[in-house]
Motif scaffolding. Structure first.
Motif, mmCIF file in Angstrom:
data_model
loop_
_atom_site.group_PDB
_atom_site.id
_atom_site.type_symbol
_atom_site.label_atom_id
_atom_site.label_comp_id
_atom_site.label_asym_id
_atom_site.label_seq_id
_atom_site.Cartn_x
_atom_site.Cartn_y
_atom_site.Cartn_z
ATOM 1 N N ASP A 205 21.683 69.275 -5.531
ATOM 2 C CA ASP A 205 20.477 70.026 -5.229
ATOM 3 C C ASP A 205 19.218 69.188 -5.450
ATOM 4 O OD1 ASP A 205 19.496 72.832 -4.598
ATOM 5 O OD2 ASP A 205 18.420 72.481 -6.467
ATOM 6 N N THR A 206 19.120 68.549 -6.597
ATOM 7 C CA THR A 206 17.892 67.818 -6.909
ATOM 8 C C THR A 206 17.731 66.569 -6.050
ATOM 9 O OG1 THR A 206 19.036 66.726 -8.739
ATOM 10 C CG2 THR A 206 17.758 68.674 -9.278
ATOM 11 N N THR A 207 18.821 65.830 -5.815
ATOM 12 C CA THR A 207 18.710 64.606 -5.013
ATOM 13 C C THR A 207 18.314 64.916 -3.578
ATOM 14 O OG1 THR A 207 20.313 63.437 -6.392
ATOM 15 C CG2 THR A 207 19.943 62.567 -4.190
ATOM 16 N N ARG A 208 18.953 65.918 -2.977
ATOM 17 C CA ARG A 208 18.595 66.292 -1.602
ATOM 18 C C ARG A 208 17.122 66.667 -1.505
ATOM 19 N NH1 ARG A 208 21.053 71.186 -1.022
ATOM 20 N NH2 ARG A 208 19.114 71.996 -1.875
ATOM 21 N N ASN A 209 16.663 67.536 -2.403
ATOM 22 C CA ASN A 209 15.267 67.966 -2.356
ATOM 23 C C ASN A 209 14.312 66.817 -2.625
ATOM 24 O OD1 ASN A 209 16.074 70.595 -1.853
ATOM 25 N ND2 ASN A 209 15.901 71.244 -3.977
ATOM 26 N N GLN A 210 14.647 65.999 -3.638
ATOM 27 C CA GLN A 210 13.733 64.938 -4.031
ATOM 28 C C GLN A 210 13.597 63.871 -2.948
ATOM 29 O OE1 GLN A 210 11.930 64.934 -7.306
ATOM 30 N NE2 GLN A 210 10.776 63.846 -5.736
ATOM 31 N N LEU A 211 14.670 63.576 -2.233
ATOM 32 C CA LEU A 211 14.581 62.588 -1.159
ATOM 33 C C LEU A 211 13.612 63.045 -0.070
ATOM 34 C CD1 LEU A 211 18.288 61.393 -0.813
ATOM 35 C CD2 LEU A 211 16.334 60.039 -1.605
ATOM 36 N N GLY A 212 13.618 64.324 0.260
ATOM 37 C CA GLY A 212 12.664 64.826 1.236
ATOM 38 C C GLY A 212 11.235 64.706 0.750
ATOM 39 N N LEU A 213 11.024 64.959 -0.533
ATOM 40 C CA LEU A 213 9.686 64.842 -1.112
ATOM 41 C C LEU A 213 9.227 63.384 -1.182
ATOM 42 C CD1 LEU A 213 10.297 67.507 -3.865
ATOM 43 C CD2 LEU A 213 8.530 67.682 -2.096
ATOM 44 N N ILE A 214 10.158 62.475 -1.454
ATOM 45 C CA ILE A 214 9.826 61.042 -1.455
ATOM 46 C C ILE A 214 9.404 60.607 -0.053
ATOM 47 C CG2 ILE A 214 10.801 58.718 -1.698
ATOM 48 C CD1 ILE A 214 12.550 59.856 -3.985
ATOM 49 N N LEU A 215 10.180 61.034 0.950
ATOM 50 C CA LEU A 215 9.832 60.668 2.326
ATOM 51 C C LEU A 215 8.445 61.183 2.691
ATOM 52 C CD1 LEU A 215 10.741 59.464 5.083
ATOM 53 C CD2 LEU A 215 11.470 61.776 5.678
ATOM 54 N N ARG A 216 8.170 62.440 2.384
ATOM 55 C CA ARG A 216 6.861 63.007 2.730
ATOM 56 C C ARG A 216 5.731 62.252 2.021
ATOM 57 N NH1 ARG A 216 5.329 69.223 1.453
ATOM 58 N NH2 ARG A 216 5.386 68.391 -0.683
ATOM 59 N N THR A 217 5.961 61.861 0.775
ATOM 60 C CA THR A 217 4.948 61.127 0.018
ATOM 61 C C THR A 217 4.545 59.849 0.735
ATOM 62 O OG1 THR A 217 5.759 62.009 -2.090
ATOM 63 C CG2 THR A 217 4.481 59.966 -2.176
ATOM 64 N N TYR A 218 5.531 59.073 1.195
ATOM 65 C CA TYR A 218 5.210 57.785 1.820
ATOM 66 C C TYR A 218 4.924 57.904 3.307
ATOM 67 C CZ TYR A 218 6.038 55.815 -2.662
ATOM 68 O OH TYR A 218 5.924 55.527 -3.997
ATOM 69 N N LEU A 219 5.333 59.005 3.909
ATOM 70 C CA LEU A 219 4.925 59.264 5.289
ATOM 71 C C LEU A 219 3.404 59.414 5.348
ATOM 72 C CD1 LEU A 219 6.689 61.707 7.695
ATOM 73 C CD2 LEU A 219 4.267 62.038 7.220
ATOM 74 N N HIS A 220 2.816 59.940 4.269
ATOM 75 C CA HIS A 220 1.357 60.087 4.203
ATOM 76 C C HIS A 220 0.654 58.793 3.832
ATOM 77 C CE1 HIS A 220 1.967 64.662 3.389
ATOM 78 N NE2 HIS A 220 1.981 64.371 4.672
ATOM 79 N N ASP A 221 1.419 57.767 3.461
ATOM 80 C CA ASP A 221 0.812 56.481 3.085
ATOM 81 C C ASP A 221 1.657 55.345 3.669
ATOM 82 O OD1 ASP A 221 -0.420 54.304 1.903
ATOM 83 O OD2 ASP A 221 -0.731 55.327 -0.010
ATOM 84 N N PRO A 222 1.555 55.129 4.991
ATOM 85 C CA PRO A 222 2.417 54.149 5.651
ATOM 86 C C PRO A 222 2.246 52.721 5.141
ATOM 87 C CG PRO A 222 0.731 54.984 7.157
ATOM 88 C CD PRO A 222 0.698 55.855 5.953
ATOM 89 N N ALA A 223 1.076 52.377 4.587
ATOM 90 C CA ALA A 223 0.896 51.024 4.054
ATOM 91 C C ALA A 223 1.815 50.801 2.857
ATOM 92 C CB ALA A 223 -0.557 50.810 3.656
#
Length: 398
Positions: free
Chosen positions: A240-258
């Motif tokens: 549960d935590t890994t699946r959710n956290q990976l999506g949150l990690i992706l969204r974090t860096y999607l907002h900061d492509p550099a």
């Protein structure tokens, strides 16, 4: 408890409540804590760090099912007996017997296998320029990383994901609406765990389950029921935590492509980048404790039985400690975040969780660029345990 007229109030059961709201930021600015409809919320870094280790607080989730009208059944039986909510000598004993399976060395040994899974999954969609991140990467990756860790057949990942997802419904305030399904999921995982224990007793292997089944200290071993409960917790917590956290990690860096590109250029930064995302976008947005006795803290009288929510997100972006707040900087020196809890209830599996998520991030940044949200995403409520239910993305393959 003292009544302070100027203390802010947060309705954390409101479906519209958001950790990222101006209301939470204003509350943190006004006070180190807020009142809520479920006890206190601690908002600032220093107070969260102190209270995580305060001996007057016990793990506060034991009565979660009872608070929401669930007073018996298979889930309730499992919940009140698993390591997450145990206290005192029983907690210390079971944690001591489980700890050798979750060392730094164990995590490092697993990293090459995690990388193989991540590479296989990304290869399945990299060439077409779009994917649904949850169903095509984060969910199968979380489940198959769990299979790798536990020495399970990878074809079992859909069974594991389905039942872990169902148990995850128990963390919502609507638990009673879904309790029959939740009970069935726990029963199915009980049966799976019991077969696994019997197999490892008869046929030892080089995996965590074998180490737990055969490990003893001074003649003390986990009982069959303790092993079963621990394995179900590993399946649920790891999935549960890994699946959710990976999506949150992706969204974090999607907002900061550099920052995404910097990780791709320097893969050794995947680990600190993962830590930065856990700081600003934790799936477990608060850690719950309960006052085991009445005590005073920072001039506040906290009565025995009071629920205390330690806000991981608010403390992780506290401007007193992190002047740039929600901004991620993968090369920055940071104070440690509180996402894995602290004190005697610090997450026992954090080394393996850190390893599998770092490997996933390194693989994603190496294979994909220009990652963008495609629209149509769906998210769990931004409280308790959060993350994407559906997250379509577009990208270019490197």
């Amino acid at each position: 408890m003292d009544h302070v007229s100027d203390v802010p109030y947060l309705d954390i059961s409101d479906p519209a409540f958001s950790m990222h709201s101006e209301a939470v930021r204003e509350a943190r600015e006004r006070s180190w804590f807020a009142r809520t409809n479920y006890g206190l919320a601690v908002l600032r870094y220093a107070e969260v760090r102190q209270l995580l280790k305060n001996p007057s607080l016990s793990q506060g989730s034991a009565r979660w099912p009872d608070h929401h009208g669930v007073h018996g059944g298979t889930f309730h039986e499992w919940w009140v007996r698993n390591l997450l909510v145990l206290e005192g000598d029983e907690h210390h004993r079971i944690r001591r017997l489980l700890t050798p399976a979750f060392t730094v060395a164990s995590a490092r040994r697993l990293e090459p296998a995690f990388a193989e899974v991540a590479e296989e999954l990304v290869a399945g969609f990299a060439g077409r320029g779009h994917a649904e991140f949850v169903s095509e990467f984060s969910e199968p990756y979380a489940a198959r990383a769990l299979c790798t860790m536990m020495g399970l057949p990878h074809e079992d990942w859909t069974f594991i994901a389905e039942h872990a997802n169902t148990i995850g419904l128990a963390l919502a305030v609507s638990i009673r609406d879904d309790i029959d399904r939740i009970d069935e999921a726990v029963s199915a995982l009980y049966e799976y765990a019991e077969k696994l224990i019997a197999d490892r007793l008869a046929h030892p292997s080089d995996d965590i389950v074998t180490r737990l089944v055969h490990h003893s200290e001074d003649g003390d071993k986990l009982s069959q029921a303790e092993l079963r409960n621990a394995l179900v917790l590993m399946v649920f917590g790891g999935m549960d935590t890994t699946r959710n956290q990976l999506g949150l990690i992706l969204r974090t860096y999607l907002h900061d492509p550099a920052q995404w590109e910097l990780i791709a250029e320097r893969p050794e930064l995947a680990r600190p980048a993962m830590e930065e995302a856990l700081r600003v976008a934790p799936t477990t947005t608060w850690v719950t404790r309960e006052a085991a006795e009445s005590f005073e803290f920072q001039g506040l009288e906290i009565e025995k039985g009071t629920t205390v929510h330690l806000f991981a997100y608010a403390s992780g972006t506290d401007p007193e400690v992190y002047p740039d707040g929600d901004t991620v900087e993968v090369t920055a020196e940071r104070s440690p975040h509180n996402t894995f809890g602290g004190g005697i209830h610090h997450c026992i599996g954090h080394q393996i969780a850190r390893a599998d998520m770092s490997v996933a991030l390194a693989t994603l940044t190496r294979r994909l660029t220009n990652v963008r949200a495609a629209g149509g995403d769906e998210w769990l409520p931004d409280s308790g345990n959060t993350g994407p239910i559906r997250y379509p993305i577009t990208f270019d393959a490197r």
